[in-house]
Design a protein around this motif. Structure first.
Motif, PDB file in Angstrom:
ATOM      1  N   PHE A 158     -95.472  -5.557  36.995  1.00 53.52           N
ATOM      2  CA  PHE A 158     -95.154  -6.943  37.343  1.00 53.52           C
ATOM      3  C   PHE A 158     -94.828  -7.743  36.071  1.00 53.52           C
ATOM      4  CE2 PHE A 158     -95.654 -11.194  38.939  1.00 53.52           C
ATOM      5  CZ  PHE A 158     -95.368 -11.116  40.294  1.00 53.52           C
ATOM      6  N   THR A 159     -95.627  -7.494  35.021  1.00 57.69           N
ATOM      7  CA  THR A 159     -95.438  -8.225  33.765  1.00 57.69           C
ATOM      8  C   THR A 159     -94.068  -7.908  33.155  1.00 57.69           C
ATOM      9  OG1 THR A 159     -97.808  -8.124  33.434  1.00 57.69           O
ATOM     10  CG2 THR A 159     -96.490  -8.696  31.505  1.00 57.69           C
ATOM     11  N   ALA A 160     -93.598  -6.675  33.325  1.00 60.27           N
ATOM     12  CA  ALA A 160     -92.269  -6.319  32.817  1.00 60.27           C
ATOM     13  C   ALA A 160     -91.211  -7.222  33.467  1.00 60.27           C
ATOM     14  CB  ALA A 160     -91.976  -4.856  33.124  1.00 60.27           C
ATOM     15  N   GLY A 161     -91.391  -7.498  34.750  1.00 61.83           N
ATOM     16  CA  GLY A 161     -90.461  -8.393  35.445  1.00 61.83           C
ATOM     17  C   GLY A 161     -90.544  -9.810  34.910  1.00 61.83           C
ATOM     18  N   VAL A 162     -91.767 -10.253  34.605  1.00 53.82           N
ATOM     19  CA  VAL A 162     -91.950 -11.603  34.064  1.00 53.82           C
ATOM     20  C   VAL A 162     -91.203 -11.729  32.743  1.00 53.82           C
ATOM     21  CG1 VAL A 162     -93.658 -13.258  33.183  1.00 53.82           C
ATOM     22  CG2 VAL A 162     -94.197 -11.863  35.192  1.00 53.82           C
ATOM     23  N   LEU A 163     -91.251 -10.668  31.928  1.00 50.67           N
ATOM     24  CA  LEU A 163     -90.622 -10.712  30.608  1.00 50.67           C
ATOM     25  C   LEU A 163     -89.088 -10.758  30.703  1.00 50.67           C
ATOM     26  CD1 LEU A 163     -92.932  -8.192  28.697  1.00 50.67           C
ATOM     27  CD2 LEU A 163     -92.942 -10.698  28.589  1.00 50.67           C
ATOM     28  N   ILE A 164     -88.543 -10.348  31.806  1.00 49.95           N
ATOM     29  CA  ILE A 164     -87.093 -10.461  32.018  1.00 49.95           C
ATOM     30  C   ILE A 164     -86.774 -11.804  32.672  1.00 49.95           C
ATOM     31  CG2 ILE A 164     -85.147  -9.533  33.394  1.00 49.95           C
ATOM     32  CD1 ILE A 164     -85.884  -7.822  30.986  1.00 49.95           C
ATOM     33  N   ASN A 165     -87.574 -12.167  33.669  1.00 46.88           N
ATOM     34  CA  ASN A 165     -87.349 -13.372  34.463  1.00 46.88           C
ATOM     35  C   ASN A 165     -87.330 -14.643  33.594  1.00 46.88           C
ATOM     36  OD1 ASN A 165     -88.171 -15.764  35.947  1.00 46.88           O
ATOM     37  ND2 ASN A 165     -88.471 -14.444  37.705  1.00 46.88           N
ATOM     38  N   ILE A 166     -88.313 -14.779  32.721  1.00 43.34           N
ATOM     39  CA  ILE A 166     -88.478 -16.036  31.965  1.00 43.34           C
ATOM     40  C   ILE A 166     -87.286 -16.290  31.022  1.00 43.34           C
ATOM     41  CG2 ILE A 166     -89.979 -17.315  30.358  1.00 43.34           C
ATOM     42  CD1 ILE A 166     -91.174 -16.949  33.144  1.00 43.34           C
ATOM     43  N   PRO A 167     -86.943 -15.356  30.127  1.00 39.87           N
ATOM     44  CA  PRO A 167     -85.802 -15.642  29.243  1.00 39.87           C
ATOM     45  C   PRO A 167     -84.464 -15.746  29.974  1.00 39.87           C
ATOM     46  CG  PRO A 167     -86.701 -13.445  28.793  1.00 39.87           C
ATOM     47  CD  PRO A 167     -87.618 -14.101  29.760  1.00 39.87           C
ATOM     48  N   LEU A 168     -84.286 -14.938  31.014  1.00 43.19           N
ATOM     49  CA  LEU A 168     -83.022 -15.000  31.763  1.00 43.19           C
ATOM     50  C   LEU A 168     -82.900 -16.347  32.480  1.00 43.19           C
ATOM     51  CD1 LEU A 168     -80.512 -13.367  32.478  1.00 43.19           C
ATOM     52  CD2 LEU A 168     -81.744 -12.403  34.421  1.00 43.19           C
ATOM     53  N   GLY A 169     -84.015 -16.821  33.031  1.00 45.09           N
ATOM     54  CA  GLY A 169     -84.029 -18.123  33.694  1.00 45.09           C
ATOM     55  C   GLY A 169     -83.722 -19.237  32.706  1.00 45.09           C
ATOM     56  N   TYR A 170     -84.283 -19.128  31.502  1.00 50.46           N
ATOM     57  CA  TYR A 170     -84.019 -20.125  30.455  1.00 50.46           C
ATOM     58  C   TYR A 170     -82.532 -20.128  30.110  1.00 50.46           C
ATOM     59  CZ  TYR A 170     -83.977 -22.345  25.880  1.00 50.46           C
ATOM     60  OH  TYR A 170     -83.676 -23.167  24.819  1.00 50.46           O
ATOM     61  N   LEU A 171     -81.982 -18.940  29.924  1.00 49.50           N
ATOM     62  CA  LEU A 171     -80.575 -18.804  29.559  1.00 49.50           C
ATOM     63  C   LEU A 171     -79.670 -19.467  30.606  1.00 49.50           C
ATOM     64  CD1 LEU A 171     -78.657 -17.357  27.473  1.00 49.50           C
ATOM     65  CD2 LEU A 171     -78.524 -15.503  29.132  1.00 49.50           C
ATOM     66  N   LEU A 172     -79.918 -19.168  31.875  1.00 49.77           N
ATOM     67  CA  LEU A 172     -79.046 -19.691  32.935  1.00 49.77           C
ATOM     68  C   LEU A 172     -79.299 -21.175  33.217  1.00 49.77           C
ATOM     69  CD1 LEU A 172     -78.996 -16.702  35.436  1.00 49.77           C
ATOM     70  CD2 LEU A 172     -77.066 -17.600  34.165  1.00 49.77           C
ATOM     71  N   SER A 173     -80.578 -21.561  33.344  1.00 46.11           N
ATOM     72  CA  SER A 173     -80.889 -22.943  33.757  1.00 46.11           C
ATOM     73  C   SER A 173     -80.713 -23.945  32.625  1.00 46.11           C
ATOM     74  CB  SER A 173     -82.337 -23.036  34.263  1.00 46.11           C
ATOM     75  OG  SER A 173     -82.528 -22.202  35.346  1.00 46.11           O
ATOM     76  N   VAL A 174     -81.019 -23.539  31.419  1.00 42.83           N
ATOM     77  CA  VAL A 174     -81.014 -24.500  30.309  1.00 42.83           C
ATOM     78  C   VAL A 174     -79.762 -24.355  29.442  1.00 42.83           C
ATOM     79  CG1 VAL A 174     -82.317 -25.340  28.312  1.00 42.83           C
ATOM     80  CG2 VAL A 174     -83.541 -24.438  30.305  1.00 42.83           C
ATOM     81  N   VAL A 175     -79.450 -23.138  29.034  1.00 44.75           N
ATOM     82  CA  VAL A 175     -78.340 -22.956  28.089  1.00 44.75           C
ATOM     83  C   VAL A 175     -76.983 -23.022  28.810  1.00 44.75           C
ATOM     84  CG1 VAL A 175     -77.319 -21.404  26.363  1.00 44.75           C
ATOM     85  CG2 VAL A 175     -79.818 -21.559  26.598  1.00 44.75           C
ATOM     86  N   ILE A 176     -76.824 -22.246  29.866  1.00 43.61           N
ATOM     87  CA  ILE A 176     -75.502 -22.171  30.512  1.00 43.61           C
ATOM     88  C   ILE A 176     -75.292 -23.309  31.512  1.00 43.61           C
ATOM     89  CG2 ILE A 176     -73.995 -20.730  31.960  1.00 43.61           C
ATOM     90  CD1 ILE A 176     -75.360 -18.277  30.656  1.00 43.61           C
TER      91      ILE A 176
END
Lengths: 450, 118
Positions: free
Chosen positions: A423-441
């Protein structure tokens, strides 16, 4: 862990029209729409009842200000308590029948909500960004992890029910056109993140930790689609073991609570504006209630973008995910149950019905506002939308307290390290990807949603 | 995980269809909308239904003997047995031990969070 009735009840047939009064989702919708209609009726007959009962405790530096406010609003506090108590008791009577215990438990919960709201309005707490949502959660966690929660209180800790009601009321403050426009963007964004997270947890679970495929899918659904609802939906679809579904739920709750604290801190540290922050929380949080707590710790705009992302972009599509998983389960993993072909009707069955209330609330207020001139429009804001928003905030405070009071961290953590690691492996992908899409892009887009 | 810490309720639903077995050509195919229906097709239907209904009744007896709390609903073309208090794997084991395979029933499993769980 949350409250579960100890009363042994016989199994009764499921489904049919009785779902309209036997499901929590429908009750959240009925009560939410009742509140909205009451607000409209009171406004139309010139009665100020709705504005009278809502309490908005002012920020203060001297405790006497708070005491003075409470004493001058005694009648309103009592009216607010009775208003919620009567509405909730009707639902509890039908759903579980334990009204007497609920009455005692809710009285305690309401009193605590008042105390926490007063405490959270103190300027010292605001200075340290420790306002009512986080405070309610921490107070609840401290109590439940050091004391045994009595059964009568447990009956009032209906986290899901309160947050669903809050989300239905939320619909009244979001124009329907905005839901349509922002909803499609939210869906596209959420789908990219959900897919990446799902595949990460599933791959890590099956390939690295050798977990059962159905267990891994149940975990992956909880970590990617929409939290507990997804775990139980996918768990049933793929015929996962009961223990595995329970573990997935525990992990979703555990990580959701951790994220309530991490996300607002990260948002402040990275100076992210409220709009994108809410959208990021919408993809990063695993469940509605904790996500709402994290968004409420930012501001009103973050609550709106969170709701659009989580409810419209993720929750609404759980049925379609289930359908795909059912097909995969039967055609790819195991043909033992070839007779259980997935049915397109399941997409509707899995649809979170309280979202209908959210949409209907938005349509009602949008039509009302569209038919009003400038003066009437302001009156609608003051007499309908504002009191509904304040009642919604109270529903959320009940939610945050209930999360804390029903979460015993030691029990949630006793799930085994392998599922936790997957589950934690998913969290480690989810958080930065969400930041990239929601905040940066997409940050510039979410800034405009107000 | 300790039983007290379980966060969900499992509902197992067994569907026993009268007129067809999953993965098997139903005998009605030789009768319904068929011109010049042969008497043999009716006898086949009789044999099929006699055997099928007997086996459904046996499966129902097995499940109700091993566990009491079943909601049993009769529909026009199937019997539905549902329980929230007996694991579906245990039910499957009982049926298989008595020679019933997956083609004799349709099993659907549904989970709901325990009332009040986040």
């Amino acid at each position: 862990m949350g409250y579960a009735s100890t009363a042994k009840k016989s199994t009764v047939p499921a489904g049919g029209w009785s779902d309209l009064w036997r499901q929590e989702d429908y009750w959240a919708m009925w009560l939410g729409l009742t509140i909205i209609l009451l607000a409209i009726v009171f406004w139309s007959i010139g009665n100020n009842f709705m504005n009278w009962i809502v309490l908005k405790i002012p920020s203060y530096s001297d405790y006497r200000t708070a005491i003075s406010y409470l004493t001058s609003h005694k009648s309103a506090i009592l009216a607010l308590y009775l208003f919620f108590l009567i509405l909730f008791s009707i639902a509890v009577k039908v759903l579980s029948g334990e009204v007497q215990r609920f009455l005692v438990g809710f009285t305690f919960l309401f009193s605590m909500s008042i105390l926490v709201s007063v405490w959270g309005s103190w300027d010292v707490m605001k200075r340290y960004n420790f306002e009512t949502p986080l405070l309610a959660l921490v107070v609840g966690l401290v109590i439940s992890n050091f004391l045994k929660i009595p059964y009568w209180l447990s009956t009032a800790l209906q986290t899901q029910f309160y947050v669903k009601l809050g989300i239905v009321l939320m619909g009244a403050s979001l124009p329907f056109t905005l839901i349509i426009q922002a909803g499609s963007t939210a869906f596209a964004q959420a789908t990219i993140i959900s897919l990446a997270t799902f595949l990460t947890i599933y791959w890590t679970g099956t390939r690295v930790f050798a977990l059962d495929k159905r267990f891994a899918a149940t975990l992956a659904a909880g970590g990617s689609i929409c939290g507990v609802s997804a775990s139980i939906a996918i768990g049933g679809t793929v015929k996962a073991e009961k223990q595995h579904v329970s573990i997935a739920i525990s992990l979703v709750i555990l990580w959701s609570i951790i994220m309530i604290f991490i996300l607002p801190l990260a948002i402040k540290a990275l100076n992210i504006l409220p709009g994108p922050a809410g959208a990021w929380i919408g993809t990063a949080e695993f469940a509605d209630a904790p996500g709402m707590a994290a968004a409420a710790a930012i501001n009103e705009q973050a609550i709106k973008t969170f709701t659009l992302m989580k409810v419209v972009g993720r929750d609404m599509f759980i049925g379609i995910w289930c359908f795909i998983m059912a097909l995969t389960s039967i055609t790819r993993w195991d043909k033992r149950y070839a007779g259980t072909n997935p049915n397109a009707l399941d997409i509707w069955i899995r649809f979170p019905k309280f979202v209908l209330g959210f949409i209907v609330a938005s349509i009602i207020i949008t039509i009302l506002a569209a038919s009003a001139n400038g003066v009437t429009s302001k009156a609608i804001d003051n007499n309908i939308i504002n009191p509904i928003s304040e009642l919604r905030n109270w529903a959320f405070i009940f939610t945050f307290l209930s999360i804390g009071l029903s979460s015993r961290l030691k029990e949630l953590a006793s799930v085994g390290w392998k599922p936790f690691a997957a589950f934690t492996a998913g969290v480690l992908i989810n958080i930065p990807l969400g930041y990239l899409l929601s905040v940066v892009i997409m940050g510039n887009y979410w800034i405009t949603i107000k | 995980m300790h039983k007290d810490n379980e966060t969900c309720v499992q509902r197992a639903r067994f569907f026993f269809y009268f007129f067809e077995k999953p993965k098997e050509t139903p005998p009605f195919d030789q009768i319904v909308k068929v011109k010049q229906v042969k008497p043999e097709a009716i006898r086949n239907l009789n044999k099929f239904l006699t055997s099928r209904l007997e086996r459904i009744a046996t499966m129902m007896e097995l499940l109700t003997e091993v566990h009491k709390d079943w909601a049993i609903t009769g529909k026009k073309d199937y019997i539905l047995m549902e329980t929230e208090s007996y694991d579906f794997n245990a039910s499957l084991q009982i049926l298989k031990e008595h020679g019933f395979d997956d083609s004799e029933f349709i099993l659907k499993v549904e989970y709901t969070r325990k009332w009040g769980v986040l």
